[in-house]
Enzyme design. Structure first.
Site: not given
Length: 432
Positions: A14-15, A34, A125, A211, A218, A249, A265, A328-329
């Protein structure tokens, strides 16, 4: 940029694949490495093996222009290149400790083709001191000396699935090298593909920590939102309304609660800090607790399902549950570390029959999660419908489409007042 620069990039996921493609687009001759021959074959045919807007066009053009190719032969790629970039996965093991197997394997391969004046860049990472204690000793098996014969730099990626190309070309980039020469060379390479600021930090260790700190911030913020959501549920407050008001605020930015944290991540990187903190006698209590809260959320969603069915006089063990979204998203096919998998496991353990719909994820993957893949209409016809992923496809769901009057909506994409006024039992994380 030196016209003689040739880049070998290890890990076409993916990256890695978008990075390789953008480097090629900006004038570098790139070979991607790969271990999956199907991935290599697709790329060499100009086809993207991953779904990412705009990526396939770049791949097709760069392969046609002979600026991008792929191979399974990592040693040969290193021999024919002078920049080697490692972008392989770094998961956690069963003890939530870093699994650097892929990084080690890639570096061992590179060491067999490493030459004087080469530069090795790590993007994967990893815990602080990975470059110093793991990467460099492996590379020095080549007989060359780091800092003298070859350079090493670390740069973490910052990119969001479904927006990867834009973010890679606009976000800031953090660079940390083992010496000024390594940092400068890496900064030149990444500065050629991003309009964002290129920030050089003191060393590889600092860059590695940056990283982890970003994603831990988050993850911890989401854990705070999730804990506030569960408290709000207990006292009949709509947490979404409360958070939106709180964020007026000027110094408050509470994230959105949800059914858990997924992806490669946020759900993993905090454990790297916990790991190294433990090794150095510093208990990372807040970070560990945040992880525990976020990992608990699928169980909390399952309890909402069970309670809602009970309110309707139904037993979960004799009910069907339709799960909307296993990615996941929203609007991506990436299901790594998805909280939906934990929810499905829990529901299966409670005896429910679990059906699942996801417009982006292959039905075979859903089967491997031990849910039955179905179309949206069938999922909405279950005794209880659980919205887990904020795909745009689900934003058009209306009350009349929910056939058996229970909706557990864990993403704030549907109007709860509309559903409640139509007789739907509408619940969710922090919603009452």
């Amino acid at each position: 940029m030196n016209n003689q620069t040739r880049i070998a990039l290890y890990g076409l996921g993916y990256i890695g694949l978008p990075t390789a493609s953008l480097l090629a687009k900006n004038g570098y001759k790139v070979v991607g490495v790969d271990i999956n021959p199907q991935t290599v074959e697709k790329i060499n045919s100009g086809i993207s093996p991953i779904m990412e807007p705009g990526l396939e066009t770049i791949i097709s053009d760069m392969v046609a222009n002979k600026m991008l190719s792929a191979t399974t032969n990592g040693v040969e790629a290193a021999v024919n290149s002078n920049i080697m970039i490692v972008v392989v996965p770094t998961p956690v093991d069963n003890n939530n400790c870093s699994d650097l197997t892929a990084v080690i394997s890639a570096c061992e391969t590179i060491s067999k083709g490493l030459k004087k004046d080469d530069l090795v860049i790590i993007e994967s990472t990893s815990p602080p001191y990975t470059c110093e204690n793991v990467v460099i000793p492996i590379l020095e098996k080549s007989g060359l000396k780091s800092g003298k014969d070859f350079g090493v730099a670390y740069t973490p990626e910052r990119a969001l699935p479904n927006n990867t190309i834009y973010e890679m070309t606009h976000n800031a980039r953090i660079i940390g090298g083992i010496n000024p020469e390594s940092s400068a060379q890496a900064a030149e390479i990444y500065g050629s593909i991003t309009e964002g600021k290129v920030v050089t930090v003191k060393d590889t260790v600092t860059a590695e920590m940056v990283k982890l700190m970003e994603n831990t911030y988050r993850d911890t913020n989401i854990a705070l939102a999730n804990e506030l959501a569960m408290v709000c549920e207990s006292i009949n407050i709509d947490v979404i309304e409360a958070i939106e008001a709180s964020n007026y605020h000027p110094r408050v930015n509470i994230h959105t609660p949800g059914p858990g944290v997924g992806g490669h991540c946020l759900s993993i990187d905090p454990y790297f800090i916990v790991e190294i903190a433990k090794e150095n006698g510093v208990p990372a209590r807040l970070i560990q607790t945040a992880r525990e809260i976020n990992e608990h959320m699928p169980n909390h969603v399952a309890s909402l399902v069970e309670k809602s069915l009970k309110n309707k006089g139904k037993s979960i063990s004799s009910s069907t549950v339709g799960v909307l979204g296993v990615a996941y998203k929203g609007n991506v096919a990436d299901y790594r570390e998805t909280p939906s998998k934990n929810l499905i496991d829990t529901l299966n353990g409670l005896g429910a029959k679990v059906l699942a719909n996801d417009p982006y994820v292959d039905p075979e993957i859903i089967r491997r999660m031990e849910a039955e893949p179905v179309d949206l209409k069938e999922a909405l016809n279950c005794d209880c419908v659980v919205l887990m992923t904020d795909h745009d496809d689900y934003r058009s769901i209306t009350p009349e489409m929910i056939k058996k009057s229970i909706l557990i909506c864990n993403r704030p994409i549907l109007d709860q007042d509309l559903f409640k006024s139509s007789g739907i039992e509408f619940k969710g994380v922090g919603r009452n």
